[in-house]
Design a protein around this motif. Sequence first.
Motif, short mmCIF file in Angstrom:
data_model
loop_
_atom_site.label_atom_id
_atom_site.label_comp_id
_atom_site.label_asym_id
_atom_site.label_seq_id
_atom_site.Cartn_x
_atom_site.Cartn_y
_atom_site.Cartn_z
N SER A 1 76.78 36.16 22.13
CA SER A 1 77.42 37.45 22.40
C SER A 1 77.03 37.99 23.76
CB SER A 1 77.03 38.44 21.30
OG SER A 1 77.56 39.72 21.55
N SER B 1 79.84 41.86 17.73
CA SER B 1 79.20 43.16 17.59
C SER B 1 79.80 43.96 16.45
CB SER B 1 79.31 43.95 18.90
OG SER B 1 78.62 43.28 19.95
N ARG B 2 81.11 43.88 16.27
CA ARG B 2 81.74 44.61 15.17
C ARG B 2 81.36 44.01 13.82
NH1 ARG B 2 82.40 46.56 19.28
NH2 ARG B 2 80.42 47.36 18.52
N ALA C 1 78.52 42.57 13.20
CA ALA C 1 77.16 43.05 12.98
C ALA C 1 77.15 44.49 12.52
CB ALA C 1 76.33 42.89 14.25
N ASP C 2 78.04 45.31 13.05
CA ASP C 2 78.12 46.72 12.63
C ASP C 2 78.47 46.84 11.16
OD1 ASP C 2 77.47 47.54 15.16
OD2 ASP C 2 79.55 47.86 15.80
N VAL C 3 79.31 45.94 10.66
CA VAL C 3 79.66 45.97 9.25
C VAL C 3 78.43 45.75 8.38
CG1 VAL C 3 80.98 44.81 7.43
CG2 VAL C 3 82.05 45.26 9.66
N PHE D 1 75.36 46.23 9.34
CA PHE D 1 74.45 47.36 9.55
C PHE D 1 74.77 48.50 8.59
CE2 PHE D 1 72.91 46.09 13.86
CZ PHE D 1 71.55 46.31 13.61
N GLY D 2 76.01 48.63 8.20
CA GLY D 2 76.40 49.72 7.31
C GLY D 2 76.00 49.51 5.86
N PRO E 1 71.67 41.05 11.75
CA PRO E 1 72.21 41.89 12.83
C PRO E 1 71.13 42.51 13.72
CG PRO E 1 73.36 42.33 10.78
CD PRO E 1 72.19 41.48 10.43
N ARG F 1 71.05 42.05 17.79
CA ARG F 1 71.01 43.15 18.77
C ARG F 1 69.86 42.97 19.75
NH1 ARG F 1 73.66 47.94 17.32
NH2 ARG F 1 75.76 47.38 16.60
#
Length: 323
Positions: A138, A150-151, A153-155, A157-158, A198, A202
């Motif tokens: 990435s 990144s998106r 990973a954001d999923v 993270f939630g 994730p 990061r």
Amino acid sequence: MSDPSTASIVSTPGAHPIDSAAPATAGQPQSNDKPRGLLGDAWRDLRRKPLFWISATLILIFLLMAAFPSLFAPGGDPANGALSRSLNKPGADGWFGYDVQGRDVYARVIYGARASIQVAVLSVLGTLLIGGTMGIISGYRGGWLDALLSRIADVFFGLPFVLGAIVILTTFNGSGAGNSKNKIMGLVTASLIVLSWPVVMRLMRSSVLATREADYIVAARALGAGTGRIILKHLLPNCLAPLLVYGTIMVGSFIGAEATLSFLGVGLKSPVVSWGIMISDGQNFVRVAPGLVFFPAAFLVTAVLSFVMLGESVREALDPKLR
């Protein structure tokens, strides 16, 4: 005319003019001393920290306990017991007493280190491998691939960590009937990896973004070095420091996470012996036999703190601002 004193210095046999060829005085570094790298400086600082030696010694004991439990509990049987010894108090024959089924609590605590540490170490290795690889891709490639990863990973993270692990383990583990020991441990390990990568991604991504435009990377790219060589020879060695710190701390966190999931009944299950299972089994007898909870909890807390203290020591040694 030349100064006589100067002429005498130049012409006198055996005299040494004051220049760079003169030998260094005592206490000054010689010109042939090899400069230390980042790891060399870190090791020099770590050797001076008592906290490092204390945590490293405790971790070594726990690793030996997990690899060779019979050395610490010779003749101990963590699985079988006698009901005649049910809830016996600690004594010479059983240092930590016996549980409700008459099993030696000391032997179970010693043998319980294997499952807890094995799950934690395998989870950390998988998390670092998956998260680190995706972070490098990435950060180095950028563009739409960086945005997509990144998106994703954001999923993840939630997802709340404990709730997500419960959902995964309940879905794939079911009631646990018919599942082998290795399958249960594999499911717990996989759930920890899925919910933790994730963070590593990061960390690696930010390190790569800060390093990929450095002069030595630009020079290597100008000299025709391929992507694989740049990543393996230049990027990876200079981006590993934060991952080493986080990985060390994460081992302690995963030991606690495995114990939490086993305590809730969705992680490891009997006949596997782990500290979380022992705490779960002993909670109903904490008033009559507090050692059933206290001893495995003490080992659990000590193991977690040991890895956290080691991670903090490594972080201070690798961070030049904290020296």
